[in-house]
Motif scaffolding. Structure first.
Motif, PDB file in Angstrom:
ATOM      1  N   ALA A  24       0.903  -1.296   0.028  1.00 58.55           N
ATOM      2  CA  ALA A  24      -0.114  -0.002  -0.162  1.00 58.55           C
ATOM      3  C   ALA A  24       0.953   1.429   0.034  1.00 58.55           C
ATOM      4  CB  ALA A  24      -1.039  -0.208   1.227  1.00 58.55           C
ATOM      5  N   ASP A  25       1.922   1.283   0.719  1.00 54.00           N
ATOM      6  CA  ASP A  25       2.768   2.406   0.894  1.00 54.00           C
ATOM      7  C   ASP A  25       3.551   2.548  -0.651  1.00 54.00           C
ATOM      8  OD1 ASP A  25       2.548   2.740   3.406  1.00 54.00           O
ATOM      9  OD2 ASP A  25       4.084   1.688   4.200  1.00 54.00           O
ATOM     10  N   LYS A  28       1.056   4.365  -2.823  1.00 54.72           N
ATOM     11  CA  LYS A  28       1.025   5.748  -2.625  1.00 54.72           C
ATOM     12  C   LYS A  28       2.086   6.605  -2.845  1.00 54.72           C
ATOM     13  CE  LYS A  28      -2.020   4.505   0.995  1.00 54.72           C
ATOM     14  NZ  LYS A  28      -2.151   4.264   2.840  1.00 54.72           N
ATOM     15  N   GLN A  29       3.077   5.942  -2.682  1.00 55.88           N
ATOM     16  CA  GLN A  29       4.399   6.825  -2.791  1.00 55.88           C
ATOM     17  C   GLN A  29       4.808   6.769  -4.515  1.00 55.88           C
ATOM     18  OE1 GLN A  29       7.335   5.060  -0.335  1.00 55.88           O
ATOM     19  NE2 GLN A  29       5.990   5.575   1.404  1.00 55.88           N
ATOM     20  N   ASP A  31       3.135   4.898  -7.557  1.00 54.85           N
ATOM     21  CA  ASP A  31       2.419   4.707  -8.672  1.00 54.85           C
ATOM     22  C   ASP A  31       2.311   5.857  -9.614  1.00 54.85           C
ATOM     23  OD1 ASP A  31       2.123   1.943  -8.175  1.00 54.85           O
ATOM     24  OD2 ASP A  31      -0.194   2.276  -7.800  1.00 54.85           O
ATOM     25  N   SER A  32       1.902   6.922  -9.178  1.00 55.69           N
ATOM     26  CA  SER A  32       1.610   8.124  -9.919  1.00 55.69           C
ATOM     27  C   SER A  32       2.855   8.815 -10.558  1.00 55.69           C
ATOM     28  CB  SER A  32       1.147   9.316  -8.865  1.00 55.69           C
ATOM     29  OG  SER A  32      -0.180   8.948  -8.393  1.00 55.69           O
ATOM     30  N   ARG A  77      -5.851   0.581  -7.193  1.00 56.31           N
ATOM     31  CA  ARG A  77      -5.325   1.923  -6.028  1.00 56.31           C
ATOM     32  C   ARG A  77      -6.229   1.963  -5.191  1.00 56.31           C
ATOM     33  NH1 ARG A  77      -2.604   5.853 -10.672  1.00 56.31           N
ATOM     34  NH2 ARG A  77      -0.812   4.435 -11.367  1.00 56.31           N
ATOM     35  N   TYR A  81      -5.066   2.116  -1.488  1.00 56.00           N
ATOM     36  CA  TYR A  81      -5.284   3.416  -0.736  1.00 56.00           C
ATOM     37  C   TYR A  81      -5.955   3.232   0.402  1.00 56.00           C
ATOM     38  CZ  TYR A  81      -3.149   5.500  -4.948  1.00 56.00           C
ATOM     39  OH  TYR A  81      -2.287   5.898  -6.072  1.00 56.00           O
ATOM     40  N   SER A  82      -6.911   2.511   0.392  1.00 54.40           N
ATOM     41  CA  SER A  82      -8.073   2.223   1.598  1.00 54.40           C
ATOM     42  C   SER A  82      -7.653   1.004   2.392  1.00 54.40           C
ATOM     43  CB  SER A  82      -9.419   2.408   1.119  1.00 54.40           C
ATOM     44  OG  SER A  82      -9.784   1.113   0.364  1.00 54.40           O
TER      45      SER A  82
END
Length: 199
Positions: A24-25, A28-29, A31-32, A77, A81-82
């Motif tokens: 998950a980290d 969040k860090q 992927d984008s 995601r 993310y959740s």
């Protein structure tokens, strides 16, 4: 699921578990940034493959692979993310309910999806209850996911998540976005141009 140019010179595989906090980290860090800098321009193709550590991982894997492949990234995601919210709910669930989920039958998967709010997440993305249940009850797909997971573990020597393979080679000691970013930059930094002087 493959994201990006399938003919890209750089082929990256992400082996992730949907119940892994480090995964998950990473989402969040990194992927984008990865999408913007490398996947979008066509430099890198990124394939996501699930590693099934427990029954909830299988439930989420069936849901993110449900429906149109073009929506995979959004579903993938959304669950990562959740993760902290729904995983906390799962941890605090009564033992009797956890025992039902652990059976990993089609009914158990549907039960988990209802109780943990997965149905709501999928409905927010245009899915009907009928579509959700159909994906969760798809035993052939569930078996395919588990079979592919076992094959990947053997082929790529996966012992934890996230694990990354670059052009078919498992990256040792690379388990987060900073270390992956550094590896990609080091391996694929453009060669310096030779200076040209005129006479």
């Amino acid at each position: 699921h493959l994201n990006g140019n399938p003919d890209a010179d750089v082929q990256l595989i992400e082996f992730i578990s949907y119940t892994c906090s480090d995964c998950a980290d990473f989402a969040k860090q990194g992927d984008s940034t990865l999408d913007l800098a490398a996947v979008g321009p066509g430099h890198i193709a990124v394939e996501v493959r699930p590693v099934i550590r427990n029954y909830l991982g299988l439930v989420v894997s069936l849901l993110v692979q449900c429906g149109d492949p073009s929506g995979f990234k959004n579903r993938h995601r959304a669950f990562l993310y959740s993760q902290e919210t729904w995983l906390d709910k799962a941890v605090k669930a009564p033992q009797s309910q956890k025992q039902i989920w652990a059976r990993s039958t089609p009914d158990a998967r549907v039960n988990a999806s209802r109780a943990l709010g997965f149905d709501d997440m999928m409905r927010d993305r245009g899915f009907s209850v009928t579509q959700i249940d159909r994906c969760l009850r798809d035993e052939a797909q569930a078996q395919t996911i588990k079979t592919n997971d076992l094959a990947d573990r053997a082929t790529f020597s996966i012992t934890g998540t996230p694990t990354f393979a670059l052009n078919g080679e498992t990256l040792a000691s690379v388990g987060d976005w900073p270390s992956l970013a550094a590896t990609l930059q080091e391996r694929f930094r453009p060669a310096p141009q030779e200076s040209v002087t005129g006479g």
